[in-house]
Motif scaffolding. Structure first.
Motif, PDB file in Angstrom:
ATOM      1  N   VAL A 133      -9.343   0.538  -0.147  1.00  0.00           N
ATOM      2  CA  VAL A 133      -8.694   0.773  -1.447  1.00  0.00           C
ATOM      3  C   VAL A 133      -9.526   0.155  -2.569  1.00  0.00           C
ATOM      4  O   VAL A 133      -9.627   0.726  -3.664  1.00  0.00           O
ATOM      5  N   TRP A 186       0.834  -1.205   0.000  1.00  0.00           N
ATOM      6  CA  TRP A 186       0.000   0.000   0.000  1.00  0.00           C
ATOM      7  C   TRP A 186       0.870   1.257   0.000  1.00  0.00           C
ATOM      8  O   TRP A 186       0.613   2.195  -0.758  1.00  0.00           O
ATOM      9  N   ALA A 227       1.376   3.987  -3.146  1.00  0.00           N
ATOM     10  CA  ALA A 227       1.035   5.387  -2.877  1.00  0.00           C
ATOM     11  C   ALA A 227       2.209   6.321  -3.139  1.00  0.00           C
ATOM     12  O   ALA A 227       2.095   7.302  -3.896  1.00  0.00           O
TER      13      ALA A 227
END
Length: 369
Positions: free
Chosen positions: A246, A101, A105
């Protein structure tokens, strides 16, 4: 006693003299190369230049590694900052610990910087790279196998993973190979994105959104099987909650993007079509100009050729006239000397204008007399 299982490597690192060669690092590096290679092919197929994906990856990969490590350290801070732990271990990325994650990002931030410097839309670049990222994750997960980490619950299935290490609280035994499950799932996600992109002509970031949503579905059930320490919220692991959030964001983006910007980008890299290198090393624009000039020269040559043919015809006619005269002369010379009528007949048109005025003058003189 287990008759079939997946063995774990006894060591996750090989030493080439003083240089350590770590399996985890090798898996990450190979995954990056695969992602850039496939992304470059897809980018060129969509009208981009060769090497653009690699140039932007120079920004995205370091940002992604930092982001992945930060996410792991923040969510598992007790492994590095609790009592009896050494905080310096937080920088030892080769020992494992990257959160996808955070990698996506912060990697997206690095990619945005690279795309902005090249004048390229980030969603188009992300679409080209999406299946390559999935394949890179599939390869990178085997780094967890080298480190004997991220396994699931105990099991007796024939494909169970045999854990032999007892460090960091591990208990030797046979467990679900969640690293393998996720690796296979990522391979499926990569092929799914390739198929959907060809079938539906996904654009404006929708191929990337499909990758994210599909990965989150698999990560949800795989995360539920893991037994390593993690923070829990309402009975679920933190990564389960992250996957759900997400997933919803990816689906929302996919739907809104399809309504607001349907279809696919016609131009992904400004000037790529005109400046793309031709086979002889010239640009496409130069090649087009060369073809235009060639056609113009061809027309000029045709014009010159036509003019040349006309001149040749004229010369041929001019050359034929003496031939006719010679034939006439030769025919005249062949007649008897006494027959002069033919000669007078032919010369009459030339002498007539001169003799006619003289005849008129003689007639006038006779009248006066």
């Amino acid at each position: 006693m287990e008759l079939a299982y997946i063995p774990s490597p006894s060591h996750g690192v090989l030493h080439l003299g003083p240089i350590p060669l770590r399996g985890y690092a090798f898996c990450i590096i190979i995954g990056v190369f695969v992602a850039v290679w496939l992304g470059n092919k897809r980018w060129i197929a969509r009208g981009g230049r060769t090497g653009t994906v690699a140039d932007i990856a120079v920004w995205a990969v370091p940002f992604g590694l930092v982001g992945g490590r930060l996410y792991h350290v923040i969510t598992d801070y007790q492994l590095y900052f609790s009592e009896g732990r050494d905080w310096v271990d937080a920088f030892k990325i080769w020992e494992g610990g990257l959160g996808i994650w955070g990698a996506i990002a912060l990697g997206a931030l690095g990619a945005w910087i690279g795309c902005r410097r090249r004048g390229i839309p980030l969603p188009a670049w992300a679409d080209a790279l999406a299946p390559g990222i999935a394949f890179a994750q599939a390869i990178g997960r085997w780094g967890n196998w080298f480190n004997q980490e991220l396994y699931g619950k105990a099991t007796d299935v024939p494909w169970a993973l045999h854990i032999t290490s007892s460090t960091d609280g591990r208990v030797p035994g046979y467990y679900h190979p969640t690293f393998l499950y996720e690796s296979l799932w990522c391979v499926g996600v990569g092929f799914l994105v390739i198929w959907a992109d060809r079938r539906f002509k996904l654009g404006h970031g929708r191929a990337f959104a499909l990758y994210v949503a599909a990965y989150c579905v698999g990560r949800g059930w795989i995360e539920y099987m893991r037994v390593d320490d993690a923070h829990h919220i309402l009975g679920l692991r933190l990564n389960d909650w992250t996957a759900m959030v997400v997933f919803l964001l990816a689906v929302l983006y996919f739907v809104l993007s399809a309504r607001l910007r349907p279809g696919r980008e016609e131009i992904v890299e400004p000037g790529a079509g005109a400046d793309a290198p031709a086979e002889d090393g010239e640009t496409a624009s130069d090649d087009a100009e060369g073809k235009t000039e060639g056609k113009t020269e061809g027309k000029d040559k045709d014009g010159d050729k036509s003019a040349g043919e006309d001149e040749t015809d004229g010369d041929s006619v001019g050359l034929d006239k003496p031939a006719v005269t010679e034939s006439v002369t030769s025919s005249d010379s062949a007649e008897p000397a006494g027959s002069a009528s033919g000669t007078d007949a032919e010369t009459e048109p030339d002498t007539e204008p001169d003799t006619e005025p003289a005849s008129r003058d003689e007639a006038g003189s006779a009248k006066k007399a």
